[in-house]
Scaffold this motif. Structure first.
Motif, PDB file in Angstrom:
ATOM      1  N   ASP A 104      52.375  12.327  89.466  1.00 31.67           N
ATOM      2  CA  ASP A 104      52.653  13.013  88.206  1.00 31.67           C
ATOM      3  C   ASP A 104      51.399  13.672  87.649  1.00 31.67           C
ATOM      4  O   ASP A 104      51.436  14.835  87.228  1.00 31.67           O
ATOM      5  CB  ASP A 104      53.252  12.039  87.187  1.00 31.67           C
ATOM      6  N   ILE A 105      50.301  12.938  87.639  1.00 35.07           N
ATOM      7  CA  ILE A 105      49.075  13.506  87.099  1.00 35.07           C
ATOM      8  C   ILE A 105      48.570  14.636  87.990  1.00 35.07           C
ATOM      9  O   ILE A 105      48.041  15.644  87.510  1.00 35.07           O
ATOM     10  CB  ILE A 105      47.993  12.417  86.896  1.00 35.07           C
ATOM     11  N   ASN A 106      48.762  14.511  89.291  1.00 32.15           N
ATOM     12  CA  ASN A 106      48.348  15.573  90.203  1.00 32.15           C
ATOM     13  C   ASN A 106      49.175  16.844  89.995  1.00 32.15           C
ATOM     14  O   ASN A 106      48.645  17.960  90.048  1.00 32.15           O
ATOM     15  CB  ASN A 106      48.466  15.114  91.656  1.00 32.15           C
ATOM     16  N   LYS A 107      50.472  16.681  89.760  1.00 30.11           N
ATOM     17  CA  LYS A 107      51.323  17.844  89.503  1.00 30.11           C
ATOM     18  C   LYS A 107      50.948  18.510  88.186  1.00 30.11           C
ATOM     19  O   LYS A 107      51.040  19.734  88.046  1.00 30.11           O
ATOM     20  CB  LYS A 107      52.792  17.432  89.507  1.00 30.11           C
ATOM     21  N   GLY A 108      50.551  17.697  87.207  1.00 27.01           N
ATOM     22  CA  GLY A 108      50.100  18.268  85.943  1.00 27.01           C
ATOM     23  C   GLY A 108      48.868  19.125  86.129  1.00 27.01           C
ATOM     24  O   GLY A 108      48.767  20.242  85.602  1.00 27.01           O
ATOM     25  N   VAL A 109      47.919  18.623  86.911  1.00 27.06           N
ATOM     26  CA  VAL A 109      46.695  19.377  87.189  1.00 27.06           C
ATOM     27  C   VAL A 109      47.029  20.673  87.923  1.00 27.06           C
ATOM     28  O   VAL A 109      46.478  21.740  87.621  1.00 27.06           O
ATOM     29  CB  VAL A 109      45.710  18.518  88.012  1.00 27.06           C
ATOM     30  N   LEU A 124      45.626  30.424  76.571  1.00 25.07           N
ATOM     31  CA  LEU A 124      45.692  29.002  76.919  1.00 25.07           C
ATOM     32  C   LEU A 124      44.897  28.661  78.179  1.00 25.07           C
ATOM     33  O   LEU A 124      44.856  27.503  78.589  1.00 25.07           O
ATOM     34  CB  LEU A 124      47.151  28.577  77.131  1.00 25.07           C
ATOM     35  N   ALA A 125      44.259  29.657  78.785  1.00 23.28           N
ATOM     36  CA  ALA A 125      43.558  29.410  80.040  1.00 23.28           C
ATOM     37  C   ALA A 125      42.426  28.405  79.871  1.00 23.28           C
ATOM     38  O   ALA A 125      42.258  27.494  80.689  1.00 23.28           O
ATOM     39  CB  ALA A 125      43.029  30.721  80.613  1.00 23.28           C
ATOM     40  N   ASP A 126      41.607  28.563  78.814  1.00 24.32           N
ATOM     41  CA  ASP A 126      40.503  27.616  78.627  1.00 24.32           C
ATOM     42  C   ASP A 126      41.017  26.237  78.223  1.00 24.32           C
ATOM     43  O   ASP A 126      40.426  25.214  78.565  1.00 24.32           O
ATOM     44  CB  ASP A 126      39.489  28.145  77.616  1.00 24.32           C
ATOM     45  N   ASP A 127      42.155  26.211  77.525  1.00 27.16           N
ATOM     46  CA  ASP A 127      42.777  24.926  77.185  1.00 27.16           C
ATOM     47  C   ASP A 127      43.217  24.193  78.456  1.00 27.16           C
ATOM     48  O   ASP A 127      43.067  22.973  78.577  1.00 27.16           O
ATOM     49  CB  ASP A 127      43.989  25.144  76.278  1.00 27.16           C
ATOM     50  N   ALA A 128      43.776  24.970  79.402  1.00 28.93           N
ATOM     51  CA  ALA A 128      44.204  24.377  80.669  1.00 28.93           C
ATOM     52  C   ALA A 128      43.004  23.827  81.443  1.00 28.93           C
ATOM     53  O   ALA A 128      43.070  22.740  82.029  1.00 28.93           O
ATOM     54  CB  ALA A 128      44.948  25.418  81.501  1.00 28.93           C
ATOM     55  N   LEU A 129      41.894  24.567  81.431  1.00 27.53           N
ATOM     56  CA  LEU A 129      40.682  24.086  82.090  1.00 27.53           C
ATOM     57  C   LEU A 129      40.198  22.782  81.470  1.00 27.53           C
ATOM     58  O   LEU A 129      39.771  21.854  82.166  1.00 27.53           O
ATOM     59  CB  LEU A 129      39.576  25.141  81.987  1.00 27.53           C
ATOM     60  N   TYR A 130      40.267  22.713  80.151  1.00 26.62           N
ATOM     61  CA  TYR A 130      39.812  21.503  79.464  1.00 26.62           C
ATOM     62  C   TYR A 130      40.704  20.315  79.817  1.00 26.62           C
ATOM     63  O   TYR A 130      40.222  19.185  79.997  1.00 26.62           O
ATOM     64  CB  TYR A 130      39.778  21.716  77.956  1.00 26.62           C
ATOM     65  N   GLU A 131      42.012  20.569  79.936  1.00 30.50           N
ATOM     66  CA  GLU A 131      42.934  19.495  80.322  1.00 30.50           C
ATOM     67  C   GLU A 131      42.603  18.991  81.733  1.00 30.50           C
ATOM     68  O   GLU A 131      42.636  17.787  81.997  1.00 30.50           O
ATOM     69  CB  GLU A 131      44.388  19.993  80.265  1.00 30.50           C
ATOM     70  N   ILE A 132      42.305  19.920  82.643  1.00 29.02           N
ATOM     71  CA  ILE A 132      41.935  19.510  84.008  1.00 29.02           C
ATOM     72  C   ILE A 132      40.678  18.644  83.971  1.00 29.02           C
ATOM     73  O   ILE A 132      40.596  17.592  84.627  1.00 29.02           O
ATOM     74  CB  ILE A 132      41.694  20.746  84.897  1.00 29.02           C
ATOM     75  N   ARG A 145      33.196  15.388  89.432  1.00 28.97           N
ATOM     76  CA  ARG A 145      34.010  16.600  89.553  1.00 28.97           C
ATOM     77  C   ARG A 145      34.380  17.142  88.177  1.00 28.97           C
ATOM     78  O   ARG A 145      34.486  18.356  87.981  1.00 28.97           O
ATOM     79  CB  ARG A 145      35.265  16.312  90.369  1.00 28.97           C
ATOM     80  N   ALA A 146      34.585  16.245  87.219  1.00 27.48           N
ATOM     81  CA  ALA A 146      34.911  16.685  85.861  1.00 27.48           C
ATOM     82  C   ALA A 146      33.802  17.561  85.301  1.00 27.48           C
ATOM     83  O   ALA A 146      34.057  18.545  84.589  1.00 27.48           O
ATOM     84  CB  ALA A 146      35.155  15.479  84.968  1.00 27.48           C
ATOM     85  N   TYR A 147      32.555  17.202  85.605  1.00 26.92           N
ATOM     86  CA  TYR A 147      31.405  17.988  85.128  1.00 26.92           C
ATOM     87  C   TYR A 147      31.568  19.467  85.519  1.00 26.92           C
ATOM     88  O   TYR A 147      31.304  20.373  84.721  1.00 26.92           O
ATOM     89  CB  TYR A 147      30.108  17.428  85.721  1.00 26.92           C
ATOM     90  N   CYS A 148      32.034  19.711  86.723  1.00 28.43           N
ATOM     91  CA  CYS A 148      32.193  21.084  87.208  1.00 28.43           C
ATOM     92  C   CYS A 148      33.262  21.845  86.427  1.00 28.43           C
ATOM     93  O   CYS A 148      33.103  23.039  86.137  1.00 28.43           O
ATOM     94  CB  CYS A 148      32.549  21.066  88.691  1.00 28.43           C
ATOM     95  N   TRP A 149      34.330  21.156  86.086  1.00 36.92           N
ATOM     96  CA  TRP A 149      35.386  21.819  85.323  1.00 36.92           C
ATOM     97  C   TRP A 149      34.915  22.145  83.907  1.00 36.92           C
ATOM     98  O   TRP A 149      35.228  23.225  83.382  1.00 36.92           O
ATOM     99  CB  TRP A 149      36.645  20.946  85.283  1.00 36.92           C
ATOM    100  N   TYR A 150      34.181  21.233  83.282  1.00 38.52           N
ATOM    101  CA  TYR A 150      33.631  21.526  81.959  1.00 38.52           C
ATOM    102  C   TYR A 150      32.692  22.733  82.034  1.00 38.52           C
ATOM    103  O   TYR A 150      32.694  23.603  81.159  1.00 38.52           O
ATOM    104  CB  TYR A 150      32.866  20.316  81.410  1.00 38.52           C
ATOM    105  N   ARG A 151      31.894  22.789  83.092  1.00 36.99           N
ATOM    106  CA  ARG A 151      30.944  23.890  83.229  1.00 36.99           C
ATOM    107  C   ARG A 151      31.672  25.227  83.414  1.00 36.99           C
ATOM    108  O   ARG A 151      31.233  26.265  82.907  1.00 36.99           O
ATOM    109  CB  ARG A 151      30.007  23.644  84.417  1.00 36.99           C
TER     110      ARG A 151
END
Length: 570
Positions: A104-109, A124-132, A145-151
């Motif tokens: 479920d969490i993988n499908k959300g991502v 909503l694109a940056d919001d989606a990135l923040y959720e990932i 890996r989260a560090y890369c998404w925040y960056r």
């Protein structure tokens, strides 16, 4: 960028007002356009949030998720398409907090990634990135890996409202900066500044949503899926890359752009063309097809969904084109050996399935359920008693588009195609068994049945009538009518052995999309009226379903015997 808290309020404000909304099935009328589909999804979310019993059921969650996904899949240029993809991601995240299933969490991502890829300029694109990023850091416990998404938020959306939060997280995780290959982590999300999508503003431009091609024995069909009915012109232009006399086929579409993620070049192997190129810099937009040799072609539009179809015929055919059919199935060329083949392969199509339940009986019994059970019994009889190879278009509760069902039969070289359905009426009174084959009709009752099975209105069947007018399938029509006759008689005789009050409505003609394009004798069986109280109850009985399946089997067996005698010259 959108205010995050405001959007969350939008998602869950229905909880407070949910007592005003009753839970009703997702109607086909709601999905007739993007607005209807989106509003229906919102209502289903409200109903879900208002019921603890619904919240405890996984199938209810998935149903709501699917309703938002429908908006994106069927109306990708609608102003709420990006919102809908975002909601799919949010809801999978919420479901994970109850199911604790990693899938479920993988499908959300994946939903959030899809939003970023297809709508990079959405608010909503940056919001989606923040959720990932948050999901990766928390639920997936992978801070590196989260560090890369925040960056990526900071570098791609420096003016977005998620930047300050992302910078805070980066500061917390700065110890991972040197250890992580961020390009490898985020490389699956491509942010392309040249993407023509401009947030939620689609303007008047027609968008190409897909480019497909299909090879038949004598022609190649290219289908351009477009967002709206489009004007176009076509012709030939000299091919400067080849020898003298070579030409390209062009289709010019004014006020047209490529949709998100659509490639401007693709190759076609094994057909009458080599490449499909789209020149986005020309005005109007130009689609160029490169034939392997001198070829004839024809171009025509189709609706519901909107598309432009190009059929290209090889030089061996010249101007004597085969009996092709301009249909929504995209793959039909009638067989030249009509009636000459032994029956070895049968495709059974249990109507409806997945998000499409079909008709619903008085007690809530779904047509799709009865259709599948009958089909499985029929499969067993045909394999066991006749030794036939049987292929099912679905073996579980899955959705398949109408135009893909006959494509399965064509691709597998089937000798017969049987689509299993059950009828319905607004009145509980009608009952009985009927069998249809493909033809134009003015009969109001037949048109009503066809409109329901085609998921459209009687008025909108006019396009199909036009297509059928051009069909050159008299041999298949005759074979189909014979198969329909034997199957109808077989079903009626079978159920009469154990049940009374049986009504044989008979063999009928109708413009059914699911039968258009079949290269073999094909029929659609309406086994009973699920809207009738007595027949719904019977359809819930395995004994009745087996009787129906046995009757269809008897009809097929009789048809095989009859046609084999003709082939043998007896």
């Amino acid at each position: 960028m959108v205010n995050r808290n405001k959007f969350r309020s939008f998602c869950f404000v229905f909880i407070a007002a949910a007592f005003l909304v009753s839970l009703w099935p997702f109607s086909r009328a709601d999905a007739q356009d993007g607005v209807g589909a989106y509003e229906s999804a919102k209502k289903r979310l409200a109903a879900l949030n208002s019921s603890e019993s619904q919240l405890s059921r996984r199938d209810c969650w998935l149903s709501v998720i699917e309703s938002f996904g429908t908006v994106y899949l069927e109306y990708p240029t609608h102003e709420r398409a990006d919102d809908s993809v975002y909601m799919v991601g949010i809801l999978y995240g919420r479901l994970y907090k109850r199911s604790w299933k990693k899938q479920d969490i993988n499908k959300g991502v994946e939903a959030f990634k899809r939003l970023i890829r297809d709508y990079p300029k959405s608010t909503l694109a940056d919001d989606a990135l923040y959720e990932i990023a948050e999901t990766t850091r928390g639920d997936l416990k992978d801070p590196k890996r989260a560090y890369c998404w925040y960056r990526l938020i900071v570098t791609s959306y420096p003016k977005g409202d998620m930047v300050s939060k992302a910078k805070g997280r980066i500061d917390e995780l700065k110890g991972y900066a040197a250890a992580c290959d961020c390009e490898a982590v985020t490389g699956g999300v491509v942010l392309n500044d040249k993407t023509p999508y401009d947030g939620n503003k689609t303007g008047d431009a027609v968008r190409i949503l897909g480019v497909r091609s299909f090879n038949s024995t004598d022609h190649t069909r290219v289908v351009l899926d477009v967002s709206a009915a489009a004007d176009f012109s076509h012709g030939r232009v000299k091919d400067d890359t080849k020898e003298e006399g070579s030409s390209l086929i062009y289709i010019d579409i004014p006020r047209c752009v490529l949709g998100p993620g659509i490639s401007d070049r693709s190759s076609v192997s094994g057909g009458t063309i080599k490449t499909i190129e789209i020149n986005t810099k020309s005005n109007p937009l130009r689609v160029l097809l490169s034939p392997n040799s001198s070829a004839s072609y024809k171009v025509f539009p189709l609706k519901e969904p909107n598309r432009i179809v190009i059929d290209i015929y090889g030089s061996d055919w010249g101007d004597a084109r085969p009996d092709t059919v301009a249909t929504g199935t995209d793959t039909y060329v009638p067989s030249k050996n009509s009636g000459s083949e032994a029956i070895k392969v049968v495709v059974i199509d249990p109507g409806h399935g997945g998000k499409d339940p079909g008709a619903v009986g008085p007690t809530g019994y779904y047509e799709k359920t009865a259709n599948l059970k009958i089909a499985l019994y029929l499969k067993e009889y045909l394999e066991k008693d006749l030794g036939l190879t049987v292929i099912m278009t679905r073996t579980g509760d899955t959705f398949m588009d109408l135009k893909k069902r006959t494509a399965v039969a064509n691709d597998k070289g089937a000798n017969l195609f049987i689509s299993i359905h059950n009828n319905a009426s607004k009145s509980r009174t009608p009952y009985g068994i009927s069998t249809y084959y493909l033809a134009i009709t003015s009969d109001t009752k037949a048109l009503t049945v066809a409109a329901r099975e085609n998921n459209t209105s009687v008025e909108k069947l006019s396009e199909l009538d036009y297509i059928l007018t051009d069909l050159v399938v008299s041999a298949k029509r005759n074979e189909s009518s014979l198969l329909a006759k034997f199957v109808q008689e077989g079903m009626v005789d079978s159920v009469k052995k154990k049940y009374d009050t049986i009504n044989s409505i008979g063999v009928c003609q109708g413009p059914f999309w699911v039968l258009v394009g079949a290269q073999m004798p094909s029929i659609l069986v309406e086994c009973s009226y699920i809207s009738n109280t007595r027949e719904e109850k019977r359809l819930m009985s395995d004994d009745y379903l087996k009787s129906l399946a046995r009757g269809i089997f008897t009809g097929v067996q009789r048809y095989i015997k009859e046609t084999s005698s003709v082939r043998a010259g007896r």
